[in-house]
Write an enzyme that holds these catalytic residues in place. Structure first.
Site, PDB file in Angstrom:
ATOM      1  N   VAL A 186       2.411   1.708  -3.407  1.00  0.00           N
ATOM      2  CA  VAL A 186       1.765   2.376  -4.542  1.00  0.00           C
ATOM      3  C   VAL A 186       1.108   3.921  -3.967  1.00  0.00           C
ATOM      4  CG1 VAL A 186      -0.698   2.305  -5.357  1.00  0.00           C
ATOM      5  CG2 VAL A 186       0.744   0.192  -5.138  1.00  0.00           C
ATOM      6  N   GLU A 187       0.967   4.139  -2.669  1.00  0.00           N
ATOM      7  CA  GLU A 187       0.466   5.360  -2.414  1.00  0.00           C
ATOM      8  C   GLU A 187       1.457   6.468  -2.388  1.00  0.00           C
ATOM      9  OE1 GLU A 187      -2.408   6.456  -1.798  1.00  0.00           O
ATOM     10  OE2 GLU A 187      -3.446   4.906  -0.977  1.00  0.00           O
ATOM     11  N   THR A 188       2.623   6.266  -2.146  1.00  0.00           N
ATOM     12  CA  THR A 188       3.797   7.299  -1.959  1.00  0.00           C
ATOM     13  C   THR A 188       5.186   6.940  -2.498  1.00  0.00           C
ATOM     14  OG1 THR A 188       4.165   6.850   0.458  1.00  0.00           O
ATOM     15  CG2 THR A 188       2.447   8.541  -0.253  1.00  0.00           C
ATOM     16  N   VAL A 190       1.003  -1.199  -0.068  1.00  0.00           N
ATOM     17  CA  VAL A 190      -0.060  -0.031   0.008  1.00  0.00           C
ATOM     18  C   VAL A 190       0.865   1.397  -0.134  1.00  0.00           C
ATOM     19  CG1 VAL A 190      -1.686   1.426   1.382  1.00  0.00           C
ATOM     20  CG2 VAL A 190      -1.966  -0.959   1.203  1.00  0.00           C
ATOM     21  N   TYR A 227      -5.504   0.351  -8.731  1.00  0.00           N
ATOM     22  CA  TYR A 227      -5.103   0.600  -7.404  1.00  0.00           C
ATOM     23  C   TYR A 227      -4.897  -1.023  -6.845  1.00  0.00           C
ATOM     24  CZ  TYR A 227      -4.574   1.816  -2.622  1.00  0.00           C
ATOM     25  OH  TYR A 227      -4.008   2.279  -1.270  1.00  0.00           O
TER      26      TYR A 227
END
Length: 203
Positions: free
Chosen positions: A74-76, A71, A182
């Site tokens: 993918v997020e940051t 997570v 996502y």
């Protein structure tokens, strides 16, 4: 040892070695090089930061640390300074609404609202929320990941209307293209991080 001296030493040794043994030695050397190089290459392709905080939070809230890593990737891409247009902040892109949900349902102080930018706090909040979603959706990690992105109410409507069956294999049926990509990315990285860093977690 100078190169010329080394060649004088190694050349006779190689000539004296039977051809079959030379081939076997070469194969062994190649295997050894690959054995060393592949893990290094994998860790370069799938970097990991804040390892201790991730492992501790995942253990505390009883979810896979590799899912948390995926997570964050993918997020940051492990950049704690990231802030989105929706004011999602930090490593796990925590929104003000998510913080409210966490404070309402978990033993977190309202003071965490001012600490979202702290990587350790951000990981704690995001991991708790991810665990909360997994429990909300009966242990289905893919559905929880979709809810982390699109919100639980929207995902519940997709499942209720049978627009998506909640599987990774049929993630292409997810209505929102952003959430579709996502889920596919997170679940893909989930497997990669587990493969590369599996030794970090004791059985």
């Amino acid at each position: 040892m100078e190169l010329s001296s080394f060649k004088k030493w190694i050349d006779p040794a190689l000539r004296a070695m039977p051809p079959k043994r030379m081939i076997l030695t070469g194969i062994i050397l190649i295997v050894l090089i690959m054995f060393i190089a592949i893990p290094v290459s994998n860790r370069w392709m799938y970097p990991l930061k804040y390892e201790e905080d991730i492992l501790n939070s995942a253990k505390q809230y009883k979810i896979s640390p590799f899912l948390v890593m995926a997570v964050i990737r993918v997020e940051t891409k492990f950049d704690p300074s990231r802030v989105s247009h929706a004011n999602a902040q930090g490593l796990m892109q925590i929104t003000p609404g998510t913080v409210d949900t966490v404070i309402k349902n978990a033993p977190f102080s309202p003071a965490v609202r001012d600490q979202i930018g702290d990587p350790k706090v951000n990981i704690q909040l995001g991991t708790w929320y991810l665990a909360y979603l997994i429990k909300e959706f009966n242990g289905n990690e893919a559905v929880a990941v979709a809810a982390y992105n699109a919100g639980p109410n929207k995902v519940k409507s997709w499942l209720k209307d049978k627009k998506w069956d909640g599987t990774v294999q049929n993630a292409n049926r997810i209505e929102y293209s952003e959430t579709r990509k996502y889920v596919q990315k997170v679940m893909g990285y989930y497997g990669k991080y587990k493969s590369v860093y599996g030794s970090l977690v004791e059985d």
